[in-house]
Design an enzyme around this catalytic site. Structure first.
Site: not given
Length: 171
Positions: A58, A95
């Site tokens: 995007r 993560e």
């Protein structure tokens, strides 16, 4: 023009507990999109930039029209394996796991003043990786620019360049 009225909040997307900020209504409204790009172009122009880089995917929707509006070149930072030819890559930790971003090796020149653009700043991990990648090819990264910044996630704390955000959300 109130650009936030053209951003749709989609609860529990892509997973429960996440509120997704959908820019599709803004893109569908030509006047709102033009106003957003005009306002972002003014923010970016003040950095003395001479090249725009967009982050997949995007970010391309923001970066390409901004580059055109500012009369500047444009390059893409993409995920591993999406660009042809010689590429420079940067791997970074997430993560849970890792990821890699790439740019074509010959597009950004050493010393070129670059602003990196994405649609939304959340945790800052991908933008931080893109900045490191651009520095690896010798770019002078002047700023990171976003249509939307989610202030409550504090992503700007991961970035060591000025952060330019058009719309901010605090929850």
């Amino acid at each position: 023009m109130d650009l936030k009225s053209h951003i749709r909040g989609v609860p529990d997307y892509p997973k429960p507990g996440i509120l997704f900020y959908d820019i599709s209504p803004l893109l569908a409204h030509s006047d709102a999109w033009a106003v957003a790009m005009g306002r972002m172009a003014r923010l970016i122009q003040e950095t003395g930039v001479d090249f725009i880089v967009g982050i997949e995917s995007r970010g391309f929707l923001m970066a390409a029209p901004l580059a055109l509006k500012l009369g500047l070149g444009f390059a893409m930072v993409r995920k591993k394996g999406k660009l042809p030819g010689d590429v420079v890559r940067h791997s970074y930790d997430l993560e849970y796991g890792s990821d890699t971003v790439e740019i074509q090796a010959d597009l950004v020149k050493p010393g070129q003043r670059v602003v990196v653009v994405d649609d939304l700043l959340a945790t800052g991990g991908t933008m931080n990786a893109a900045i490191k990648l651009l520095r690896d090819v010798g770019a002078d990264v002047r700023a990171a620019a976003f249509l939307i910044e989610l202030d409550f996630l504090e992503g700007r704390k991961k970035l060591d360049v000025p952060v330019l955000s058009l719309l901010n959300y605090d929850k």
